[in-house]
Write a protein that holds these residues in place. Structure first.
Motif, mmCIF file in Angstrom:
data_model
loop_
_atom_site.group_PDB
_atom_site.id
_atom_site.type_symbol
_atom_site.label_atom_id
_atom_site.label_comp_id
_atom_site.label_asym_id
_atom_site.label_seq_id
_atom_site.Cartn_x
_atom_site.Cartn_y
_atom_site.Cartn_z
ATOM 1 N N GLU A 29 0.790 -1.235 0.000
ATOM 2 C CA GLU A 29 0.000 0.000 0.000
ATOM 3 C C GLU A 29 0.820 1.282 0.000
ATOM 4 O OE1 GLU A 29 -4.210 -0.955 2.042
ATOM 5 O OE2 GLU A 29 -2.607 -0.478 3.421
ATOM 6 N N TYR A 64 -1.433 -9.604 -6.405
ATOM 7 C CA TYR A 64 -2.226 -10.797 -6.078
ATOM 8 C C TYR A 64 -1.343 -12.038 -6.111
ATOM 9 C CZ TYR A 64 -6.422 -7.959 -6.554
ATOM 10 O OH TYR A 64 -7.384 -6.991 -6.397
ATOM 11 N N THR A 110 -1.097 -5.508 2.624
ATOM 12 C CA THR A 110 -2.261 -5.932 3.350
ATOM 13 C C THR A 110 -3.016 -6.995 2.554
ATOM 14 O OG1 THR A 110 -4.310 -5.158 4.435
ATOM 15 C CG2 THR A 110 -3.642 -4.022 2.503
ATOM 16 N N ALA A 112 -5.998 -7.322 1.461
ATOM 17 C CA ALA A 112 -6.830 -6.884 0.332
ATOM 18 C C ALA A 112 -6.037 -6.785 -0.967
ATOM 19 C CB ALA A 112 -7.476 -5.538 0.646
ATOM 20 N N ASN A 113 -4.734 -6.560 -0.872
ATOM 21 C CA ASN A 113 -3.888 -6.455 -2.051
ATOM 22 C C ASN A 113 -3.304 -7.794 -2.491
ATOM 23 O OD1 ASN A 113 -3.413 -3.720 -0.391
ATOM 24 N ND2 ASN A 113 -3.443 -3.342 -2.579
ATOM 25 N N SER A 116 -7.167 -12.270 -4.416
ATOM 26 C CA SER A 116 -7.986 -11.836 -5.549
ATOM 27 C C SER A 116 -9.321 -12.558 -5.625
ATOM 28 C CB SER A 116 -7.224 -12.072 -6.856
ATOM 29 O OG SER A 116 -7.032 -13.461 -7.062
ATOM 30 N N GLU A 119 -14.103 -12.895 -1.062
ATOM 31 C CA GLU A 119 -13.961 -13.081 0.387
ATOM 32 C C GLU A 119 -15.215 -13.668 1.042
ATOM 33 O OE1 GLU A 119 -14.989 -8.771 2.319
ATOM 34 O OE2 GLU A 119 -12.982 -9.056 1.542
ATOM 35 N N ALA A 154 -4.780 -7.040 7.834
ATOM 36 C CA ALA A 154 -6.024 -6.742 7.132
ATOM 37 C C ALA A 154 -6.691 -5.577 7.843
ATOM 38 C CB ALA A 154 -6.942 -7.960 7.121
ATOM 39 N N THR A 156 -10.225 -3.331 8.642
ATOM 40 C CA THR A 156 -11.681 -3.279 8.582
ATOM 41 C C THR A 156 -12.065 -1.989 7.859
ATOM 42 O OG1 THR A 156 -11.801 -2.157 10.712
ATOM 43 C CG2 THR A 156 -11.971 -4.557 10.738
ATOM 44 N N ASN A 157 -13.312 -1.905 7.458
ATOM 45 C CA ASN A 157 -13.723 -0.666 6.811
ATOM 46 C C ASN A 157 -13.869 0.438 7.856
ATOM 47 O OD1 ASN A 157 -16.289 -0.895 7.967
ATOM 48 N ND2 ASN A 157 -17.128 -1.941 6.188
ATOM 49 N N GLY A 164 -16.913 -10.407 4.693
ATOM 50 C CA GLY A 164 -16.292 -11.601 4.170
ATOM 51 C C GLY A 164 -16.559 -12.851 4.981
ATOM 52 N N TRP A 168 -11.623 -16.345 7.659
ATOM 53 C CA TRP A 168 -10.437 -15.536 7.930
ATOM 54 C C TRP A 168 -10.081 -15.681 9.381
ATOM 55 C CZ3 TRP A 168 -7.819 -14.317 3.924
ATOM 56 C CH2 TRP A 168 -8.421 -13.899 2.753
#
Length: 168
Positions: A29, A64, A110, A112-113, A116, A119, A154, A156-157, A164, A168
């Motif tokens: 990131e 990915y 992270t 998310a990156n 692919s 989730e 990872a 969270t929003n 997801g 996890w």
């Protein structure tokens, strides 16, 4: 901060690592300038040249580690193969250099990156963890597996809601 603590055997969150550990920090990131600023701030006066921290700045590249085809079969990517080579090369280097070497710490920033898949699909998540993440932690050493420690980050929003699969 965790990478620094493990690489220098200094306390982190009140805990002191049992031994110094070489660290691979895969940064997907942050820019190179941002990584330099953060590590300079954390290291504050420590001899950075003697620290076994290997930062891999992958921002702006295809990060990915796998792809899932239409029938759900996982396929390793070139990024995964490149990372495996980095891990193997560093493993071989430190095995010769450090008398008390017992594996690398691999920090992946992270998730998310790196993932692919979908989730929400538990099977894809479990396959990714079991084959890709766990696979990074193993290096063949004669007839036995030598295991590294793998930490995945990872986020969270912003509303602190999780999303997801529960895998996890």
């Amino acid at each position: 901060q965790l990478a620094y603590a493990l690489a220098t055997r200094t306390p982190w969150l009140g805990l002191e690592p049992e031994r110094q550990r070489p660290v691979i920090y895969l940064a997907c990131e942050d820019s190179v300038d941002e990584l330099r600023r953060r590590f300079t701030s954390v290291c504050n006066g420590y001899d950075k040249l003697s620290m076994p921290i290997h930062v891999l700045p992958w921002r702006g590249t295809n990060t990915y580690l796998c792809r899932f085809n239409r029938n759900g079969t996982i396929q390793e990517t070139k990024a995964y193969q490149h990372l495996r080579k980095e891990i193997t090369d560093l493993h071989n280097y430190y095995r010769k250099k450090m008398a008390d070497y017992d594996g690398l710490v691999i920090i992946l920033d992270t998730l998310a990156n790196l993932f692919s898949g979908n989730e929400l699909e538990r099977e894809q998540v479990q396959t990714f963890i079991n084959q890709i993440i766990a696979g990074l932690g193993k290096t063949k050493k004669r007839s036995t597996d030598f295991t590294h420690s793998v930490v995945t980050l990872a986020h969270t929003n912003k509303s602190w809601q999780c999303s997801g699969s529960t895998a996890w």
